[in-house]
Design a protein around this motif. Sequence first.
Motif, PDB file in Angstrom:
ATOM      1  N   ARG A   1       5.348 -35.253 -12.442  1.00 43.02           N
ATOM      2  CA  ARG A   1       5.190 -36.461 -11.622  1.00 43.02           C
ATOM      3  C   ARG A   1       4.279 -36.203 -10.431  1.00 43.02           C
ATOM      4  O   ARG A   1       3.443 -37.042 -10.087  1.00 43.02           O
ATOM      5  CB  ARG A   1       6.559 -36.953 -11.147  1.00 43.02           C
ATOM      6  N   LEU A   2       4.432 -35.047  -9.795  1.00 39.59           N
ATOM      7  CA  LEU A   2       3.546 -34.695  -8.676  1.00 39.59           C
ATOM      8  C   LEU A   2       2.103 -34.554  -9.153  1.00 39.59           C
ATOM      9  O   LEU A   2       1.174 -35.041  -8.504  1.00 39.59           O
ATOM     10  CB  LEU A   2       4.007 -33.395  -8.016  1.00 39.59           C
ATOM     11  N   VAL A   3       1.910 -33.889 -10.284  1.00 38.32           N
ATOM     12  CA  VAL A   3       0.557 -33.713 -10.825  1.00 38.32           C
ATOM     13  C   VAL A   3      -0.050 -35.060 -11.182  1.00 38.32           C
ATOM     14  O   VAL A   3      -1.224 -35.327 -10.892  1.00 38.32           O
ATOM     15  CB  VAL A   3       0.583 -32.764 -12.048  1.00 38.32           C
ATOM     16  N   SER A   4       0.729 -35.928 -11.802  1.00 38.59           N
ATOM     17  CA  SER A   4       0.239 -37.261 -12.177  1.00 38.59           C
ATOM     18  C   SER A   4      -0.195 -38.060 -10.951  1.00 38.59           C
ATOM     19  O   SER A   4      -1.253 -38.701 -10.952  1.00 38.59           O
ATOM     20  CB  SER A   4       1.337 -38.005 -12.945  1.00 38.59           C
TER      21      SER A   4
ATOM     22  N   SER B   1       9.823 -41.497  -6.993  1.00 35.95           N
ATOM     23  CA  SER B   1      10.383 -40.283  -6.395  1.00 35.95           C
ATOM     24  C   SER B   1       9.321 -39.455  -5.675  1.00 35.95           C
ATOM     25  O   SER B   1       9.642 -38.476  -5.020  1.00 35.95           O
ATOM     26  CB  SER B   1      11.063 -39.440  -7.472  1.00 35.95           C
ATOM     27  N   VAL B   2       8.041 -39.842  -5.795  1.00 41.35           N
ATOM     28  CA  VAL B   2       6.946 -39.104  -5.169  1.00 41.35           C
ATOM     29  C   VAL B   2       6.418 -39.894  -3.972  1.00 41.35           C
ATOM     30  O   VAL B   2       6.125 -41.077  -4.082  1.00 41.35           O
ATOM     31  CB  VAL B   2       5.804 -38.856  -6.178  1.00 41.35           C
ATOM     32  N   THR B   3       6.311 -39.224  -2.833  1.00 44.28           N
ATOM     33  CA  THR B   3       5.691 -39.847  -1.665  1.00 44.28           C
ATOM     34  C   THR B   3       4.269 -39.313  -1.529  1.00 44.28           C
ATOM     35  O   THR B   3       4.013 -38.137  -1.763  1.00 44.28           O
ATOM     36  CB  THR B   3       6.464 -39.560  -0.362  1.00 44.28           C
ATOM     37  N   VAL B   4       3.366 -40.217  -1.178  1.00 44.37           N
ATOM     38  CA  VAL B   4       1.963 -39.863  -0.984  1.00 44.37           C
ATOM     39  C   VAL B   4       1.595 -40.242   0.439  1.00 44.37           C
ATOM     40  O   VAL B   4       1.706 -41.408   0.822  1.00 44.37           O
ATOM     41  CB  VAL B   4       1.045 -40.619  -1.978  1.00 44.37           C
ATOM     42  N   THR B   5       1.184 -39.257   1.222  1.00 45.80           N
ATOM     43  CA  THR B   5       0.743 -39.535   2.590  1.00 45.80           C
ATOM     44  C   THR B   5      -0.648 -38.948   2.783  1.00 45.80           C
ATOM     45  O   THR B   5      -1.036 -37.983   2.118  1.00 45.80           O
ATOM     46  CB  THR B   5       1.707 -38.932   3.629  1.00 45.80           C
ATOM     47  N   PHE B   6      -1.390 -39.564   3.685  1.00 44.29           N
ATOM     48  CA  PHE B   6      -2.721 -39.088   4.031  1.00 44.29           C
ATOM     49  C   PHE B   6      -2.794 -39.025   5.542  1.00 44.29           C
ATOM     50  O   PHE B   6      -2.170 -39.822   6.241  1.00 44.29           O
ATOM     51  CB  PHE B   6      -3.790 -40.025   3.457  1.00 44.29           C
ATOM     52  N   SER B   7      -3.569 -38.118   6.064  1.00 49.55           N
ATOM     53  CA  SER B   7      -3.653 -37.942   7.512  1.00 49.55           C
ATOM     54  C   SER B   7      -4.343 -39.112   8.213  1.00 49.55           C
ATOM     55  O   SER B   7      -4.310 -39.210   9.426  1.00 49.55           O
ATOM     56  CB  SER B   7      -4.361 -36.625   7.841  1.00 49.55           C
ATOM     57  N   ARG B   8      -4.926 -40.012   7.455  1.00 50.95           N
ATOM     58  CA  ARG B   8      -5.562 -41.222   8.006  1.00 50.95           C
ATOM     59  C   ARG B   8      -5.064 -42.428   7.215  1.00 50.95           C
ATOM     60  O   ARG B   8      -4.474 -42.279   6.165  1.00 50.95           O
ATOM     61  CB  ARG B   8      -7.077 -41.124   7.905  1.00 50.95           C
ATOM     62  N   ASN B   9      -5.365 -43.639   7.710  1.00 49.62           N
ATOM     63  CA  ASN B   9      -4.906 -44.819   6.973  1.00 49.62           C
ATOM     64  C   ASN B   9      -5.939 -45.350   5.985  1.00 49.62           C
ATOM     65  O   ASN B   9      -5.660 -46.296   5.263  1.00 49.62           O
ATOM     66  CB  ASN B   9      -4.427 -45.926   7.918  1.00 49.62           C
ATOM     67  N   PHE B  10      -7.136 -44.740   5.935  1.00 50.81           N
ATOM     68  CA  PHE B  10      -8.116 -45.127   4.917  1.00 50.81           C
ATOM     69  C   PHE B  10      -9.167 -44.036   4.774  1.00 50.81           C
ATOM     70  O   PHE B  10      -9.297 -43.155   5.622  1.00 50.81           O
ATOM     71  CB  PHE B  10      -8.793 -46.466   5.262  1.00 50.81           C
ATOM     72  N   VAL B  11      -9.911 -44.111   3.687  1.00 51.85           N
ATOM     73  CA  VAL B  11     -11.065 -43.249   3.444  1.00 51.85           C
ATOM     74  C   VAL B  11     -12.260 -44.157   3.299  1.00 51.85           C
ATOM     75  O   VAL B  11     -12.215 -45.123   2.528  1.00 51.85           O
ATOM     76  CB  VAL B  11     -10.895 -42.422   2.149  1.00 51.85           C
TER      77      VAL B  11
ATOM     78  N   CYS C   1       4.799 -35.269  -2.172  1.00 58.21           N
ATOM     79  CA  CYS C   1       6.114 -34.652  -2.035  1.00 58.21           C
ATOM     80  C   CYS C   1       7.150 -35.356  -2.889  1.00 58.21           C
ATOM     81  O   CYS C   1       6.998 -36.535  -3.225  1.00 58.21           O
ATOM     82  CB  CYS C   1       6.587 -34.722  -0.577  1.00 58.21           C
ATOM     83  N   ASP C   2       8.204 -34.627  -3.216  1.00 53.56           N
ATOM     84  CA  ASP C   2       9.389 -35.239  -3.805  1.00 53.56           C
ATOM     85  C   ASP C   2      10.601 -34.701  -3.047  1.00 53.56           C
ATOM     86  O   ASP C   2      10.447 -34.094  -1.979  1.00 53.56           O
ATOM     87  CB  ASP C   2       9.466 -34.995  -5.318  1.00 53.56           C
ATOM     88  N   ASP C   3      11.794 -34.906  -3.581  1.00 53.81           N
ATOM     89  CA  ASP C   3      13.001 -34.524  -2.838  1.00 53.81           C
ATOM     90  C   ASP C   3      13.208 -33.014  -2.721  1.00 53.81           C
ATOM     91  O   ASP C   3      14.106 -32.566  -2.031  1.00 53.81           O
ATOM     92  CB  ASP C   3      14.234 -35.184  -3.454  1.00 53.81           C
ATOM     93  N   ARG C   4      12.361 -32.213  -3.324  1.00 55.78           N
ATOM     94  CA  ARG C   4      12.481 -30.757  -3.213  1.00 55.78           C
ATOM     95  C   ARG C   4      11.834 -30.231  -1.936  1.00 55.78           C
ATOM     96  O   ARG C   4      12.019 -29.070  -1.586  1.00 55.78           O
ATOM     97  CB  ARG C   4      11.855 -30.072  -4.431  1.00 55.78           C
ATOM     98  N   GLY C   5      11.055 -31.061  -1.237  1.00 61.61           N
ATOM     99  CA  GLY C   5      10.491 -30.664   0.042  1.00 61.61           C
ATOM    100  C   GLY C   5       9.144 -29.980  -0.048  1.00 61.61           C
ATOM    101  O   GLY C   5       8.478 -29.970  -1.082  1.00 61.61           O
ATOM    102  N   ALA C   6       8.754 -29.367   1.073  1.00 60.80           N
ATOM    103  CA  ALA C   6       7.419 -28.794   1.218  1.00 60.80           C
ATOM    104  C   ALA C   6       7.166 -27.609   0.290  1.00 60.80           C
ATOM    105  O   ALA C   6       6.024 -27.324  -0.056  1.00 60.80           O
ATOM    106  CB  ALA C   6       7.192 -28.374   2.661  1.00 60.80           C
ATOM    107  N   SER C   7       8.217 -26.922  -0.127  1.00 61.76           N
ATOM    108  CA  SER C   7       8.016 -25.753  -0.983  1.00 61.76           C
ATOM    109  C   SER C   7       7.450 -26.124  -2.351  1.00 61.76           C
ATOM    110  O   SER C   7       6.864 -25.280  -3.022  1.00 61.76           O
ATOM    111  CB  SER C   7       9.322 -24.980  -1.153  1.00 61.76           C
ATOM    112  N   GLU C   8       7.600 -27.357  -2.765  1.00 63.84           N
ATOM    113  CA  GLU C   8       7.070 -27.803  -4.056  1.00 63.84           C
ATOM    114  C   GLU C   8       5.957 -28.838  -3.901  1.00 63.84           C
ATOM    115  O   GLU C   8       5.482 -29.400  -4.881  1.00 63.84           O
ATOM    116  CB  GLU C   8       8.195 -28.393  -4.922  1.00 63.84           C
ATOM    117  N   ALA C   9       5.551 -29.111  -2.661  1.00 68.35           N
ATOM    118  CA  ALA C   9       4.540 -30.142  -2.398  1.00 68.35           C
ATOM    119  C   ALA C   9       3.176 -29.720  -2.924  1.00 68.35           C
ATOM    120  O   ALA C   9       2.896 -28.542  -3.132  1.00 68.35           O
ATOM    121  CB  ALA C   9       4.453 -30.408  -0.897  1.00 68.35           C
TER     122      ALA C   9
END
Length: 193
Positions: free
Chosen positions: A46-49, A124-134, A152-160
């Motif tokens: 799911r993260l890869v997708s 279950s996957v959150t997608v964040t970007f350091s800006r609000n647009f590109v 990220c998912d519920d496993r945290g930064a270690s699997e991000a």
Amino acid sequence: MSAGLPRVLDQSAGFSLIEMMVVLAVLAISLLVAAPAFTDLIRDNRLVSSTYGVRATLNLARSEALARRAAVVVCGTANGTACSKSTDWSSGYLALIGVDEDATVDAGNPGQSRLHWEQQNNPSVTVTFSRNFVAYDSMGSALGSAGTFVFCDDRGASEARGLILSNAGSLSASVDSDDNGIVEDGAGNDVSC
């Protein structure tokens, strides 16, 4: 029965109860061991997708900016019709052509169109970007839009996972260069979820 052949007792050719219980016990243990690994495999996919979806949209936006010699903006969206002006792109993202660099949709501009809309299908996957647009300019560069996408998912930064966008408009995967188990953003800092 013919003469001269010994008589063999007819025994059942099936499994005994003990044999069946042993097979079921081995199967149950195998499932208990394999199930967590299979769950992690699904989460990783799911993260890869999600990563590939953002990468494909950004590559499309950059190539269209170059081909059409026009600005293309990619932003997070909740409804597929307007930019959300948020750094959280978990609901989806939108590529718009012919908009200004602050990603404001100008309804009076007939050259403006929605180039692509990707609705995030992995809740279950959150997608964040350091800006609000590109914002890609007509030369395909993303000056002022450089940053890191974090998945990220519920496993945290270690699997991000991370995707780094440079000012030149190119993309690269985040890596864990300090071997602490967490990938880094474009500035070399660990990503956080």
